[in-house]
Design a protein around this motif. Structure first.
Motif, PDB file in Angstrom:
ATOM      1  N   ARG A 144       7.054  -0.654  -5.979  1.00  0.00           N
ATOM      2  CA  ARG A 144       7.132  -0.888  -4.521  1.00  0.00           C
ATOM      3  C   ARG A 144       6.893  -2.371  -4.281  1.00  0.00           C
ATOM      4  NH1 ARG A 144       4.399   2.560   0.278  1.00  0.00           N
ATOM      5  NH2 ARG A 144       6.196   3.836  -0.294  1.00  0.00           N
ATOM      6  N   HIS A 149      14.206   2.939   0.544  1.00  0.00           N
ATOM      7  CA  HIS A 149      13.154   3.837   0.053  1.00  0.00           C
ATOM      8  C   HIS A 149      13.888   5.103  -0.409  1.00  0.00           C
ATOM      9  CE1 HIS A 149       9.427   5.709  -0.631  1.00  0.00           C
ATOM     10  NE2 HIS A 149       8.825   5.552   0.528  1.00  0.00           N
ATOM     11  N   PRO A 174       0.812  -1.225   0.000  1.00  0.00           N
ATOM     12  CA  PRO A 174       0.000   0.000   0.000  1.00  0.00           C
ATOM     13  C   PRO A 174       0.846   1.276   0.000  1.00  0.00           C
ATOM     14  CG  PRO A 174      -0.650  -1.487   1.788  1.00  0.00           C
ATOM     15  CD  PRO A 174       0.604  -2.040   1.202  1.00  0.00           C
ATOM     16  N   SER A 175       0.276   2.336  -0.544  1.00  0.00           N
ATOM     17  CA  SER A 175       0.958   3.634  -0.562  1.00  0.00           C
ATOM     18  C   SER A 175      -0.063   4.728  -0.817  1.00  0.00           C
ATOM     19  CB  SER A 175       2.000   3.663  -1.672  1.00  0.00           C
ATOM     20  OG  SER A 175       2.512   4.970  -1.852  1.00  0.00           O
ATOM     21  N   THR A 176       0.137   5.865  -0.204  1.00  0.00           N
ATOM     22  CA  THR A 176      -0.625   7.071  -0.563  1.00  0.00           C
ATOM     23  C   THR A 176       0.334   8.084  -1.174  1.00  0.00           C
ATOM     24  OG1 THR A 176      -2.261   6.719   1.158  1.00  0.00           O
ATOM     25  CG2 THR A 176      -2.041   8.977   0.345  1.00  0.00           C
ATOM     26  N   ARG A 177       1.310   8.547  -0.369  1.00  0.00           N
ATOM     27  CA  ARG A 177       2.203   9.640  -0.794  1.00  0.00           C
ATOM     28  C   ARG A 177       3.084   9.272  -1.987  1.00  0.00           C
ATOM     29  NH1 ARG A 177       0.710  10.163   4.175  1.00  0.00           N
ATOM     30  NH2 ARG A 177       0.986   7.935   4.069  1.00  0.00           N
ATOM     31  N   THR A 178       3.793   8.148  -1.892  1.00  0.00           N
ATOM     32  CA  THR A 178       4.775   7.820  -2.929  1.00  0.00           C
ATOM     33  C   THR A 178       4.081   7.571  -4.265  1.00  0.00           C
ATOM     34  OG1 THR A 178       5.993   6.741  -1.155  1.00  0.00           O
ATOM     35  CG2 THR A 178       6.805   6.389  -3.380  1.00  0.00           C
ATOM     36  N   SER A 179       3.002   6.798  -4.209  1.00  0.00           N
ATOM     37  CA  SER A 179       2.286   6.472  -5.429  1.00  0.00           C
ATOM     38  C   SER A 179       1.703   7.737  -6.075  1.00  0.00           C
ATOM     39  CB  SER A 179       1.186   5.467  -5.062  1.00  0.00           C
ATOM     40  OG  SER A 179       0.279   5.370  -6.088  1.00  0.00           O
ATOM     41  N   GLN A 223      12.268   8.632  -0.770  1.00  0.00           N
ATOM     42  CA  GLN A 223      11.931   9.196   0.546  1.00  0.00           C
ATOM     43  C   GLN A 223      13.194   9.765   1.184  1.00  0.00           C
ATOM     44  OE1 GLN A 223       8.761   9.271   2.208  1.00  0.00           O
ATOM     45  NE2 GLN A 223       9.847  10.638   3.606  1.00  0.00           N
ATOM     46  N   PRO A 227       7.843  10.560   7.755  1.00  0.00           N
ATOM     47  CA  PRO A 227       7.600  10.193   6.357  1.00  0.00           C
ATOM     48  C   PRO A 227       6.130   9.958   6.040  1.00  0.00           C
ATOM     49  CG  PRO A 227       8.448   8.309   7.582  1.00  0.00           C
ATOM     50  CD  PRO A 227       8.497   9.486   8.522  1.00  0.00           C
ATOM     51  N   GLY A 228       5.307   9.745   7.089  1.00  0.00           N
ATOM     52  CA  GLY A 228       3.929   9.342   6.857  1.00  0.00           C
ATOM     53  C   GLY A 228       3.881   7.865   6.471  1.00  0.00           C
ATOM     54  N   PRO A 229       2.774   7.187   6.683  1.00  0.00           N
ATOM     55  CA  PRO A 229       1.580   7.668   7.366  1.00  0.00           C
ATOM     56  C   PRO A 229       1.816   7.824   8.870  1.00  0.00           C
ATOM     57  CG  PRO A 229       1.351   5.331   6.837  1.00  0.00           C
ATOM     58  CD  PRO A 229       2.638   5.780   6.208  1.00  0.00           C
TER      59      PRO A 229
HETATM   60  N1   CP Z   1       6.283   7.818   3.092  1.00  0.00           N
HETATM   61  C1   CP Z   1       5.662   6.877   2.355  1.00  0.00           C
HETATM   62  O1   CP Z   1       6.297   6.030   1.723  1.00  0.00           O
HETATM   63  O2   CP Z   1       4.305   6.969   2.383  1.00  0.00           O
HETATM   64  P1   CP Z   1       3.349   6.007   1.541  1.00  0.00           P
HETATM   65  O3   CP Z   1       3.515   4.612   2.124  1.00  0.00           O
HETATM   66  O4   CP Z   1       1.957   6.543   1.737  1.00  0.00           O
HETATM   67  O5   CP Z   1       3.802   6.038   0.125  1.00  0.00           O
END
Ligand code: CP
Length: 305
Positions: free
Chosen positions: A104, A134, A50-55, A137, A263-265
């Protein structure tokens, strides 16, 4: 730069070039897109975790560089669930004329096996590899530190949290070492203490009071419950938060102008309090903005050849 898999593969001048180009994109409000560098090119984004920011930020970055198509691969709706391997998936998308793959994965052998089998023109960019790497990041973290502090040499930087399972910590530590950072302190409970051979030149402390003292930068990390084996678990999230949550009181141990990163989340109320996450020393959303610029710069450096 042919692929981007590990920051340790880059030297200081290559990192500076990416940071400078990212800052150029930010300063121009993303209007300088290097003549639609990706015009007539397609990139594929394959996320097996899963990913929000990177994707999202890779997709925004590719679009801002004028990419003709950005293929977003949804594992659950793809033919991998019918038994197709990831290598066959990549070879098939490659046959459509796609040159860059943003991937990823939780599989630490995937990139080696892809490199052995893909076309020589095809480029691979890691968007996160298990608990190992990563790189984008790490680069956006370096840019966020440079923007606030100017340089790295005299800084004391704390990385606090589940270091053992964190690809973010490994890539950032690699980058900070290449940039000759003054001091990097890893703070975690003993059960999240990493193999220190993977973090050369850093210091480990279990005590956050000692570790945070006089820091210029604090990077907080989430407890990676999805990577913790059941036999490893000993500390509850409540116990973790009690001792290691970055609160206003703990932040006051750092320098008055220290910045707070994540870095989130974020798991609010576990590794970081709401007051610190949303406070004036936090650069967490700036990191996200920087992520788009860094990914534009990485795509530029890799695909301009
Ligand atoms: N920082 C980071 O990799 O966030 P995501 O998992 O949401 O991509």
């Amino acid at each position: 730069m042919k692929h981007l898999l590990y920051l340790k593969d880059l030297n200081q001048s290559q990192i500076n070039k990416i940071l400078d180009l990212s800052q150029e994109y930010l300063d121009s409000n993303f209007s300088n897109n290097h003549g639609n560098l990706l015009q007539n090119q397609s990139v594929a984004s394959l996320f097996f975790e899963p990913s929000t920011r990177t994707s999202a930020s890779f997709q925004v970055a590719a679009k801002r560089l004028g990419a003709e198509t950005v293929i977003f691969f949804d594992e659950d709706k793809s033919s991998t669930i019918k038994g197709e391997t990831i290598l066959d998936t990549v070879k098939n998308i490659e046959a459509m004329g796609v040159r860059a793959f943003i991937i990823r994965t939780g599989d630490i052998d995937l990139f080696d096996s892809l490199i052995e089998n893909i076309n020589k023109e095809t480029c691979l960019i890691s968007a996160g590899e298990s608990s190992i790497s990563h790189p984008t990041q790490g680069l956006l973290d370096l840019l966020s530190i440079k923007q606030s502090k100017g340089s790295f040499e005299n800084l004391r930087i704390a990385i606090m949290g589940d270091i053992r399972h964190s690809r973010v910590a490994k890539s950032l530590a690699e980058g900070l070492s290449i940039m000759n950072t003054g001091k990097v302190v890893l703070i975690s409970p003993e059960e999240f203490r990493p193999d220190m051979n993977e973090f050369p030149g850093t210091e480990y402390v279990a005590d956050p009071i000692r570790g945070l003292n006089d820091c210029d930068v604090v990077v907080t990390l989430r407890v990676q419950e999805e990577r913790i084996e059941s036999h490893e678990s000993g500390m509850s999230l409540e116990d973790y938060a009690e001792k290691y949550q970055l609160t206003i009181d703990k932040l006051e141990l750092c320098k008055p102008d220290a910045i707070v990163m994540h870095p989130g989340p974020i798991n609010r109320g576990v590794e970081i309090s709401n007051e610190v996450a949303d406070g004036k020393q936090s650069v967490i959303l700036k990191q996200v903005e920087n992520g788009v610029a860094i990914r534009m710069a990485v795509l530029t450096e890799i695909l301009k050849q």
